[in-house]
Design a protein around this motif. Structure first.
Motif, PDB file in Angstrom:
ATOM      1  N   SER A   1     -16.578  -9.209  -6.667  1.00 45.24           N
ATOM      2  CA  SER A   1     -17.659  -8.482  -6.320  1.00 45.24           C
ATOM      3  C   SER A   1     -17.852  -8.396  -4.833  1.00 45.24           C
ATOM      4  N   PHE A   2     -17.421  -9.145  -4.001  1.00 45.83           N
ATOM      5  CA  PHE A   2     -17.506  -9.224  -2.659  1.00 45.83           C
ATOM      6  C   PHE A   2     -16.393  -8.418  -1.867  1.00 45.83           C
ATOM      7  N   GLY A   3     -15.457  -7.770  -2.644  1.00 48.99           N
ATOM      8  CA  GLY A   3     -14.418  -7.177  -1.904  1.00 48.99           C
ATOM      9  C   GLY A   3     -13.410  -8.062  -1.253  1.00 48.99           C
ATOM     10  N   VAL A   4     -13.387  -9.280  -1.581  1.00 44.21           N
ATOM     11  CA  VAL A   4     -12.349 -10.170  -0.816  1.00 44.21           C
ATOM     12  C   VAL A   4     -10.879  -9.884  -1.561  1.00 44.21           C
ATOM     13  N   LEU A   5     -10.093  -9.617  -0.708  1.00 38.13           N
ATOM     14  CA  LEU A   5      -8.606  -9.336  -0.805  1.00 38.13           C
ATOM     15  C   LEU A   5      -7.798 -10.629  -0.819  1.00 38.13           C
ATOM     16  N   SER A   6      -6.633 -10.456  -1.357  1.00 39.76           N
ATOM     17  CA  SER A   6      -5.512 -11.466  -1.368  1.00 39.76           C
ATOM     18  C   SER A   6      -4.738 -11.169  -0.171  1.00 39.76           C
ATOM     19  N   ALA A   7      -4.140 -12.247   0.679  1.00 41.23           N
ATOM     20  CA  ALA A   7      -3.456 -12.087   1.833  1.00 41.23           C
ATOM     21  C   ALA A   7      -2.265 -11.366   1.472  1.00 41.23           C
ATOM     22  N   LYS A   8      -1.687 -11.300   0.366  1.00 47.30           N
ATOM     23  CA  LYS A   8      -0.380 -10.490  -0.034  1.00 47.30           C
ATOM     24  C   LYS A   8      -0.902  -9.093   0.066  1.00 47.30           C
ATOM     25  N   LYS A   9      -2.010  -8.615  -0.594  1.00 43.44           N
ATOM     26  CA  LYS A   9      -2.414  -7.299  -0.339  1.00 43.44           C
ATOM     27  C   LYS A   9      -2.452  -6.907   0.954  1.00 43.44           C
ATOM     28  N   VAL A  10      -3.066  -7.610   1.770  1.00 43.78           N
ATOM     29  CA  VAL A  10      -3.342  -7.374   3.165  1.00 43.78           C
ATOM     30  C   VAL A  10      -1.797  -7.159   4.126  1.00 43.78           C
ATOM     31  N   ALA A  11      -0.966  -8.185   3.665  1.00 36.07           N
ATOM     32  CA  ALA A  11       0.165  -7.833   4.202  1.00 36.07           C
ATOM     33  C   ALA A  11       0.987  -6.957   3.721  1.00 36.07           C
ATOM     34  N   ALA A  12       0.847  -6.287   2.494  1.00 31.14           N
ATOM     35  CA  ALA A  12       1.566  -5.160   2.077  1.00 31.14           C
ATOM     36  C   ALA A  12       1.019  -3.944   2.884  1.00 31.14           C
ATOM     37  N   VAL A  13      -0.331  -3.908   3.228  1.00 32.09           N
ATOM     38  CA  VAL A  13      -0.734  -2.648   3.873  1.00 32.09           C
ATOM     39  C   VAL A  13      -0.086  -2.967   5.494  1.00 32.09           C
ATOM     40  N   ILE A  14       0.035  -3.918   5.853  1.00 30.58           N
ATOM     41  CA  ILE A  14       0.486  -4.125   7.195  1.00 30.58           C
ATOM     42  C   ILE A  14       2.068  -3.503   7.396  1.00 30.58           C
ATOM     43  N   VAL A  15       2.785  -4.020   6.296  1.00 34.68           N
ATOM     44  CA  VAL A  15       4.335  -3.692   6.193  1.00 34.68           C
ATOM     45  C   VAL A  15       4.441  -2.108   6.084  1.00 34.68           C
ATOM     46  N   LYS A  16       3.293  -1.660   5.142  1.00 28.36           N
ATOM     47  CA  LYS A  16       3.566  -0.255   4.759  1.00 28.36           C
ATOM     48  C   LYS A  16       3.403   0.643   6.094  1.00 28.36           C
ATOM     49  N   SER A  17       2.378   0.051   6.853  1.00 29.07           N
ATOM     50  CA  SER A  17       1.821   0.917   7.896  1.00 29.07           C
ATOM     51  C   SER A  17       2.878   0.759   8.944  1.00 29.07           C
ATOM     52  N   ALA A  18       3.571  -0.377   9.118  1.00 30.32           N
ATOM     53  CA  ALA A  18       4.723  -0.463  10.004  1.00 30.32           C
ATOM     54  C   ALA A  18       5.924   0.138   9.734  1.00 30.32           C
ATOM     55  N   GLU A  19       6.051   0.499   8.783  1.00 25.85           N
ATOM     56  CA  GLU A  19       7.282   1.238   8.336  1.00 25.85           C
ATOM     57  C   GLU A  19       7.122   2.639   8.340  1.00 25.85           C
ATOM     58  N   LYS A  20       6.062   3.231   8.336  1.00 22.58           N
ATOM     59  CA  LYS A  20       5.752   4.715   8.362  1.00 22.58           C
ATOM     60  C   LYS A  20       6.172   5.087   9.963  1.00 22.58           C
ATOM     61  N   ARG A  21       6.544   6.356   9.841  1.00 17.81           N
ATOM     62  CA  ARG A  21       6.984   7.154  10.923  1.00 17.81           C
ATOM     63  C   ARG A  21       5.669   7.616  11.662  1.00 17.81           C
ATOM     64  N   LYS A  22       4.630   7.910  10.834  1.00 19.60           N
ATOM     65  CA  LYS A  22       3.499   8.507  11.580  1.00 19.60           C
ATOM     66  C   LYS A  22       2.511   7.595  10.608  1.00 19.60           C
ATOM     67  N   PRO A  23       1.972   6.695  10.778  1.00 20.09           N
ATOM     68  CA  PRO A  23       0.906   5.533  10.120  1.00 20.09           C
ATOM     69  C   PRO A  23      -0.577   6.111  10.295  1.00 20.09           C
ATOM     70  N   ARG A  24      -1.489   6.185   9.353  1.00 20.38           N
ATOM     71  CA  ARG A  24      -2.748   6.584   9.908  1.00 20.38           C
ATOM     72  C   ARG A  24      -3.193   5.887  10.978  1.00 20.38           C
ATOM     73  N   THR A  25      -4.429   6.168  11.395  1.00 18.26           N
ATOM     74  CA  THR A  25      -4.898   5.477  12.818  1.00 18.26           C
ATOM     75  C   THR A  25      -5.587   4.163  12.011  1.00 18.26           C
ATOM     76  N   ARG A  26      -6.516   4.195  10.805  1.00 22.47           N
ATOM     77  CA  ARG A  26      -6.860   3.103  10.335  1.00 22.47           C
ATOM     78  C   ARG A  26      -6.626   2.961   8.862  1.00 22.47           C
ATOM     79  N   TYR A  27      -6.507   1.434   8.398  1.00 19.86           N
ATOM     80  CA  TYR A  27      -6.365   1.277   7.198  1.00 19.86           C
ATOM     81  C   TYR A  27      -7.315   0.189   6.749  1.00 19.86           C
ATOM     82  N   ARG A  28      -8.288   0.515   5.710  1.00 21.78           N
ATOM     83  CA  ARG A  28      -9.180  -0.511   5.334  1.00 21.78           C
ATOM     84  C   ARG A  28      -8.837  -1.172   4.149  1.00 21.78           C
TER      85      ARG A  28
END
Length: 84
Positions: free
Chosen positions: A57-84
Motif C-alpha cells: 500500500s505504500f508503493g515500496v518496490l523491490s530492488a529488482k524492479k528498480v534495476a530492471a527499469v535502470i537497465v531498460k532505460s540504459a539500453e534504449k536508443r532514446k530513453p524517456r527523460t523520467r521514469y517513476r
C-alpha cells in the motif's frame, strides 16, 4: 543538452532493501528514562511498516524492479527523460 549530455532521471520512490533491518540492529537503545524512547519506538514502528515488503500500500518496490527499469532505460536508443 547543449553540452551533448543526455540525462535520464530514475525516480523509484521507496525501495525495499535490508536497510531497516540493519538500522534496527545498529540504532542505539535510548536511555530508559530518556525523552526519546517514545519517539524512537513510534519511528521504528512506522518505518518498519512503510518498508515491509508484504505491504504494497505504500508503493515500496523491490530492488529488482528498480534495476530492471535502470537497465531498460540504459539500453534504449532514446530513453524517456523520467521514469517513476
Amino acid at each position: 543538452r547543449q553540452f551533448g549530455i543526455e540525462v535520464v532521471l530514475i525516480k523509484p520512490g521507496g525501495v525495499y532493501t535490508n536497510f531497516m533491518n540493519t538500522a534496527n540492529k545498529l540504532y542505539p537503545e535510548p536511555l530508559p528514562d530518556g525523552t526519546y524512547r517514545e519517539f524512537r519506538e513510534k519511528f521504528q514502528k512506522q518505518s518498519n511498516a512503510i518498508f515491509d515488503p508484504g505491504k504494497n500500500s505504500f508503493g515500496v518496490l523491490s530492488a529488482k524492479k528498480v534495476a530492471a527499469v535502470i537497465v531498460k532505460s540504459a539500453e534504449k536508443r532514446k530513453p524517456r527523460t523520467r521514469y517513476r
